[in-house]
Design a protein around this motif. Structure first.
Motif, PDB file in Angstrom:
ATOM      1  N   LEU A 216       1.290  12.878  -0.254  1.00  0.00           N
ATOM      2  CA  LEU A 216       1.238  11.651  -0.453  1.00  0.00           C
ATOM      3  C   LEU A 216       2.317  10.484  -0.626  1.00  0.00           C
ATOM      4  CD1 LEU A 216      -0.878   8.743  -0.564  1.00  0.00           C
ATOM      5  CD2 LEU A 216      -0.739   9.317  -3.025  1.00  0.00           C
ATOM      6  N   ALA A 217       3.304  10.579  -2.146  1.00  0.00           N
ATOM      7  CA  ALA A 217       4.873  10.125  -1.790  1.00  0.00           C
ATOM      8  C   ALA A 217       5.642  10.680  -0.639  1.00  0.00           C
ATOM      9  CB  ALA A 217       5.485  10.878  -2.943  1.00  0.00           C
ATOM     10  N   TRP A 218       5.236  11.736  -0.509  1.00  0.00           N
ATOM     11  CA  TRP A 218       6.317  12.347   1.133  1.00  0.00           C
ATOM     12  C   TRP A 218       5.914  11.082   2.231  1.00  0.00           C
ATOM     13  CZ3 TRP A 218       5.872  14.316   5.847  1.00  0.00           C
ATOM     14  CH2 TRP A 218       6.986  14.748   6.763  1.00  0.00           C
TER      15      TRP A 218
ATOM     16  N   LEU B 123       0.894  -1.201   0.229  1.00  0.00           N
ATOM     17  CA  LEU B 123      -0.196  -0.027  -0.041  1.00  0.00           C
ATOM     18  C   LEU B 123       1.319   1.305  -0.298  1.00  0.00           C
ATOM     19  CD1 LEU B 123      -2.996   1.607  -0.278  1.00  0.00           C
ATOM     20  CD2 LEU B 123      -2.232   0.929   2.630  1.00  0.00           C
ATOM     21  N   MET B 124       1.989   1.193   0.458  1.00  0.00           N
ATOM     22  CA  MET B 124       2.497   2.217   0.943  1.00  0.00           C
ATOM     23  C   MET B 124       3.203   3.235  -0.663  1.00  0.00           C
ATOM     24  SD  MET B 124       2.421   3.819   4.151  1.00  0.00           S
ATOM     25  CE  MET B 124       1.243   4.026   4.820  1.00  0.00           C
ATOM     26  N   LEU B 125       3.945   1.575  -1.123  1.00  0.00           N
ATOM     27  CA  LEU B 125       4.595   1.871  -2.409  1.00  0.00           C
ATOM     28  C   LEU B 125       3.935   2.485  -3.674  1.00  0.00           C
ATOM     29  CD1 LEU B 125       6.846  -1.591  -2.537  1.00  0.00           C
ATOM     30  CD2 LEU B 125       8.062   0.090  -2.810  1.00  0.00           C
ATOM     31  N   MET B 126       2.398   1.501  -3.349  1.00  0.00           N
ATOM     32  CA  MET B 126       1.564   2.425  -4.352  1.00  0.00           C
ATOM     33  C   MET B 126       1.527   4.082  -3.988  1.00  0.00           C
ATOM     34  SD  MET B 126      -0.910  -0.795  -4.770  1.00  0.00           S
ATOM     35  CE  MET B 126      -2.421   0.427  -4.828  1.00  0.00           C
TER      36      MET B 126
ATOM     37  N   TRP C 165       4.428   5.486  -5.362  1.00  0.00           N
ATOM     38  CA  TRP C 165       4.804   5.996  -6.903  1.00  0.00           C
ATOM     39  C   TRP C 165       3.293   6.783  -7.412  1.00  0.00           C
ATOM     40  CZ3 TRP C 165       9.583   5.839  -8.455  1.00  0.00           C
ATOM     41  CH2 TRP C 165      10.122   5.016  -8.073  1.00  0.00           C
ATOM     42  N   ILE C 166       2.266   5.868  -6.637  1.00  0.00           N
ATOM     43  CA  ILE C 166       0.957   6.795  -7.486  1.00  0.00           C
ATOM     44  C   ILE C 166       1.246   8.805  -7.423  1.00  0.00           C
ATOM     45  CG2 ILE C 166      -1.188   7.727  -7.053  1.00  0.00           C
ATOM     46  CD1 ILE C 166      -2.182   4.854  -6.613  1.00  0.00           C
ATOM     47  N   GLY C 167       1.704   8.513  -6.297  1.00  0.00           N
ATOM     48  CA  GLY C 167       1.814  10.787  -5.819  1.00  0.00           C
ATOM     49  C   GLY C 167       3.120  10.556  -6.878  1.00  0.00           C
ATOM     50  N   VAL C 168       4.572  10.144  -6.832  1.00  0.00           N
ATOM     51  CA  VAL C 168       5.440  11.194  -7.808  1.00  0.00           C
ATOM     52  C   VAL C 168       4.849  11.230  -8.938  1.00  0.00           C
ATOM     53  CG1 VAL C 168       7.707   9.736  -8.623  1.00  0.00           C
ATOM     54  CG2 VAL C 168       6.950  10.190  -6.449  1.00  0.00           C
ATOM     55  N   VAL C 169       4.280   9.991 -10.019  1.00  0.00           N
ATOM     56  CA  VAL C 169       3.910   9.703 -11.309  1.00  0.00           C
ATOM     57  C   VAL C 169       2.415  11.341 -11.364  1.00  0.00           C
ATOM     58  CG1 VAL C 169       2.654   8.608 -13.120  1.00  0.00           C
ATOM     59  CG2 VAL C 169       4.264   7.651 -12.157  1.00  0.00           C
ATOM     60  N   LEU C 170       1.442  11.073 -10.153  1.00  0.00           N
ATOM     61  CA  LEU C 170       0.822  12.283 -10.562  1.00  0.00           C
ATOM     62  C   LEU C 170       1.276  13.664 -10.822  1.00  0.00           C
ATOM     63  CD1 LEU C 170      -2.674  10.235  -9.573  1.00  0.00           C
ATOM     64  CD2 LEU C 170      -2.108  10.417 -11.486  1.00  0.00           C
ATOM     65  N   SER C 171       2.397  13.541  -9.882  1.00  0.00           N
ATOM     66  CA  SER C 171       2.366  15.359  -9.305  1.00  0.00           C
ATOM     67  C   SER C 171       3.859  15.045 -10.646  1.00  0.00           C
ATOM     68  CB  SER C 171       4.203  15.029  -7.740  1.00  0.00           C
ATOM     69  OG  SER C 171       2.889  15.047  -7.113  1.00  0.00           O
TER      70      SER C 171
ATOM     71  N   ALA D 166       6.990   6.352   5.505  1.00  0.00           N
ATOM     72  CA  ALA D 166       6.509   5.481   5.887  1.00  0.00           C
ATOM     73  C   ALA D 166       7.534   3.691   5.478  1.00  0.00           C
ATOM     74  CB  ALA D 166       5.495   4.774   6.184  1.00  0.00           C
ATOM     75  N   LEU D 167       8.399   3.408   4.324  1.00  0.00           N
ATOM     76  CA  LEU D 167       8.430   2.262   4.004  1.00  0.00           C
ATOM     77  C   LEU D 167      10.141   2.388   4.509  1.00  0.00           C
ATOM     78  CD1 LEU D 167       7.389   2.973   0.442  1.00  0.00           C
ATOM     79  CD2 LEU D 167       7.025   1.312   1.689  1.00  0.00           C
ATOM     80  N   SER D 168      10.526   4.208   5.060  1.00  0.00           N
ATOM     81  CA  SER D 168      11.765   4.070   5.568  1.00  0.00           C
ATOM     82  C   SER D 168      12.120   4.387   6.460  1.00  0.00           C
ATOM     83  CB  SER D 168      12.699   5.356   5.167  1.00  0.00           C
ATOM     84  OG  SER D 168      12.258   5.616   3.571  1.00  0.00           O
ATOM     85  N   VAL D 169      10.918   3.167   7.826  1.00  0.00           N
ATOM     86  CA  VAL D 169      10.761   3.427   9.051  1.00  0.00           C
ATOM     87  C   VAL D 169      12.320   1.747   8.868  1.00  0.00           C
ATOM     88  CG1 VAL D 169      10.239   2.271  11.097  1.00  0.00           C
ATOM     89  CG2 VAL D 169       9.421   4.744   9.288  1.00  0.00           C
TER      90      VAL D 169
END
Length: 187
Positions: free
Chosen positions: A87-89, A47-50, A53-59, A94-97
């Protein structure tokens, strides 16, 4: 009883162990350069990966669309991009924890500013209470300072923390103790 797994044998550990699952993520953008993840990934990783990447691509797509439009209003484009960037940030945070290590340093990422600790400054690794968790891994330094890690024994999700089983915590303690060249605790 503590189980010590030498660093050079991590790739040969059974596939269901935490360190074997996570030692191959050195190329991950969510792992500090040159280090290995020693804790499991966040439970909601997919969910966090989605979200990331959704945040990055849509930005990027929103920014490109604004630039290509003849009468692009930069303030309007930034306003449209902001939710996707947030969203991406948050997803990346969360993925870096986790607890990460390289040959000379331990890196603690709890969602806030990462903390890097040289192994030669470590006096001990201990498990004791912190806030509402009763069994959190701590790093005790030779100068008397103590830092909680984002690893705890238990279940459930908590922002900035990773839940471990007793066996995973034992393995993590053994790995960190070996990396810091500390005496192995008695069984």
């Amino acid at each position: 009883m503590l189980i010590s797994i030498p660093h050079h044998q991590l790739d040969h550990v059974a596939p269901d162990t935490t360190m074997a699952q996570n030692s191959a993520v050195a190329l991950s953008p969510f792992t500090p350069a040159g280090s290995n993840r020693l804790t499991p990934d966040v439970p909601q990783r997919l969910l966090m990966l989605m979200g990331y990447w959704i945040g990055v691509v849509l930005s990027v797509a929103t920014g490109i669309a604004a630039v290509l439009e003849r009468e692009a209003n930069l303030l309007e484009a930034a306003t449209m991009m902001a939710p996707f960037m947030v969203l991406a940030w948050f997803s990346r945070r969360a993925l870096s924890v986790g607890v990460f290590a390289d040959e000379t340093d331990l890196r603690l990422h709890a969602g806030n500013q990462p903390l890097t600790i040289a192994y030669d400054r470590v006096e001990a690794f201990t498990v004791r209470p912190h806030q509402e968790k009763s069994r959190v891994l701590w790093v005790d330094l030779r100068d008397g300072r103590r830092y909680p890690t984002p690893a705890f024994v238990g279940t459930g999700a908590r922002a900035g923390m990773i839940a471990l089983t007793d066996a995973e915590m034992t393995t993590l303690l053994a790995e960190l103790t070996q990396r810091a060249a500390l005496p192995q605790p008695a069984a």
